[in-house]
Scaffold this motif. Sequence first.
Motif, mmCIF file in Angstrom:
data_model
loop_
_atom_site.group_PDB
_atom_site.id
_atom_site.type_symbol
_atom_site.label_atom_id
_atom_site.label_comp_id
_atom_site.label_asym_id
_atom_site.label_seq_id
_atom_site.Cartn_x
_atom_site.Cartn_y
_atom_site.Cartn_z
ATOM 1 N N LYS A 65 0.798 -1.324 -0.037
ATOM 2 C CA LYS A 65 -0.183 0.007 0.156
ATOM 3 C C LYS A 65 0.691 1.125 -0.101
ATOM 4 O O LYS A 65 0.515 2.291 -0.887
ATOM 5 N N PHE A 66 1.750 1.256 0.839
ATOM 6 C CA PHE A 66 2.693 2.477 1.017
ATOM 7 C C PHE A 66 3.634 2.569 0.203
ATOM 8 O O PHE A 66 4.597 3.585 0.160
ATOM 9 N N THR A 67 3.911 1.690 -0.716
ATOM 10 C CA THR A 67 5.063 1.794 -1.885
ATOM 11 C C THR A 67 4.184 2.223 -3.050
ATOM 12 O O THR A 67 4.967 2.269 -4.205
ATOM 13 N N ILE A 93 10.527 -4.479 -1.702
ATOM 14 C CA ILE A 93 10.166 -4.846 -0.374
ATOM 15 C C ILE A 93 11.005 -6.099 0.010
ATOM 16 O O ILE A 93 11.253 -7.024 -0.825
ATOM 17 N N GLU A 94 11.568 -5.855 1.065
ATOM 18 C CA GLU A 94 12.596 -7.041 1.759
ATOM 19 C C GLU A 94 11.906 -7.553 2.828
ATOM 20 O O GLU A 94 11.590 -6.908 3.806
ATOM 21 N N ASP A 141 10.333 -1.508 3.256
ATOM 22 C CA ASP A 141 10.037 -1.251 1.812
ATOM 23 C C ASP A 141 10.519 0.072 1.737
ATOM 24 O O ASP A 141 11.208 1.007 2.654
ATOM 25 N N ASN A 142 10.335 0.561 0.439
ATOM 26 C CA ASN A 142 10.906 1.982 0.156
ATOM 27 C C ASN A 142 9.460 3.004 -0.103
ATOM 28 O O ASN A 142 9.786 3.894 -0.974
ATOM 29 N N GLY A 143 8.756 2.809 0.696
ATOM 30 C CA GLY A 143 7.539 3.558 0.428
ATOM 31 C C GLY A 143 7.536 4.993 0.975
ATOM 32 O O GLY A 143 8.523 5.358 1.097
ATOM 33 N N LEU A 183 10.634 9.771 6.777
ATOM 34 C CA LEU A 183 9.480 10.288 6.077
ATOM 35 C C LEU A 183 10.245 10.276 4.434
ATOM 36 O O LEU A 183 11.106 10.720 4.302
ATOM 37 N N ARG A 184 9.127 9.611 3.595
ATOM 38 C CA ARG A 184 9.504 9.678 2.185
ATOM 39 C C ARG A 184 10.920 8.662 1.971
ATOM 40 O O ARG A 184 11.316 8.634 0.726
ATOM 41 N N GLU A 185 11.362 7.859 2.813
ATOM 42 C CA GLU A 185 12.437 7.035 2.478
ATOM 43 C C GLU A 185 12.157 5.573 2.872
ATOM 44 O O GLU A 185 13.023 4.751 2.854
ATOM 45 N N GLY A 186 10.781 5.236 3.317
ATOM 46 C CA GLY A 186 10.603 3.838 3.648
ATOM 47 C C GLY A 186 10.389 3.607 5.112
ATOM 48 O O GLY A 186 10.731 4.513 5.961
ATOM 49 N N THR A 187 9.995 2.158 5.403
ATOM 50 C CA THR A 187 9.782 1.791 6.662
ATOM 51 C C THR A 187 10.187 0.308 6.742
ATOM 52 O O THR A 187 10.143 -0.460 6.042
#
Length: 409
Positions: A306-308, A316-317, A333-335, A386-390
């Motif tokens: 969803k967030f990517t 996604i790893e 992820d890089n979302g 923020l803007r770099e993934g989670t």
Amino acid sequence: MSIGPTFNDSSRSMNSAANILLVDDESRNLDVLESILESPDYRLVRAQNADEALRALVTESFALLVLDVRMPDMSGLELAQIIKQRKKTQHLPIIFLSAYYQEDEHIMRGYGAGAVDYLSKPYNPDILRSKVGVFVDLFRKGRALETEIEVRRAAEQRVRDLNDQLAARISELGAANAELEAFSFSVSHDLRAPLRQVAGFVNSLRKAAGDKLDPRAAEYIPLIQDSATRMGRLIDDLLEFSRVGRAEMVKEPVNLRSLLDQVLQLQHPSVEGRRIEWKIGQLPEACGDPAMLRQVLTCLIDNSLKFTRPRASALIEVDCQTKPDELVFFVRDNGVGFDSRYADKLFGVFQRLHGRDEFEGTGIGLANVRRIIARHDGRTWAESKLREGTTVYFSLPRPTETPASRQPS
């Protein structure tokens, strides 16, 4: 009965001086005993007959009794027998003093009456002081041991009381939690019927009205339908959240890679046409409830997808770090990410870090993840920019015997 002087110095108080009862019918013999035993370690109490001795033993506690064998009215042997019959004084050490050291039978009668030692007159003052010192030292060690035992018993009782209070509190919290979950289930279940009616009436209204509705009224129909749909999802998620807390767990060896493959297969329709790079590491076998852990992986993969979505190419790893006492799994992820200051809110019920107009969701998924992992005695946390993934982490205790790591297929 007269009481001998109490001796004090700067390092000892009356409470630390050991009471010694001296019993002899001759005053001069008591004077001699007092002069030999005079010490700040002792409080010497005099008695000149059996009655005085027994009254002293009733009112005070003594470390030692120094007793003359030959006394009028009642002999030292008879007094010793009475002392040994009483519960309070049955363990009181007695040193007999007697002039009849040649008669073995007389000495044996003394030991039979409860003597712990026997000195013949005239006795050596140094030997008497030495023997008295030994018995007083034993008395003090015994008292210290009794005190320590009492302290430990009191501490153990406090621990038992605290454990009882804790158990009662846990029971109360368990009952309150069960009531809350039952209430949540009941409310969620009861909301389903009127919600279905709302959706049904809106659909009937749209069909009956057809083109008769003005443009503005026509815009309200899909908005009402969308709100009903979102409410339905929220109710479903609440019911699932309630079920997770009540469901019985079945722990068994779980192949996390196999579970992940099942989750990814179900995602194929929703990821069609998207550019997604998957990096799957070696996922070891763990111990847990397969259905619950599948739910965890489903939620984390859904969130990453969803967030990517705004990314032209998603990464996604999924991997695992093996620690001494736990297995730490993560989904990265890089979302769009989020502000790390709000990471502690991520796993709360109804907590959302993005607006509904940006990303759909009810804010219950990650709360479910935390509850499931907590029931597995694990931890959950997240890192993000923020803007770099989670990256979302969850841990599981390492199995007692760690199975061989399974290679990704």
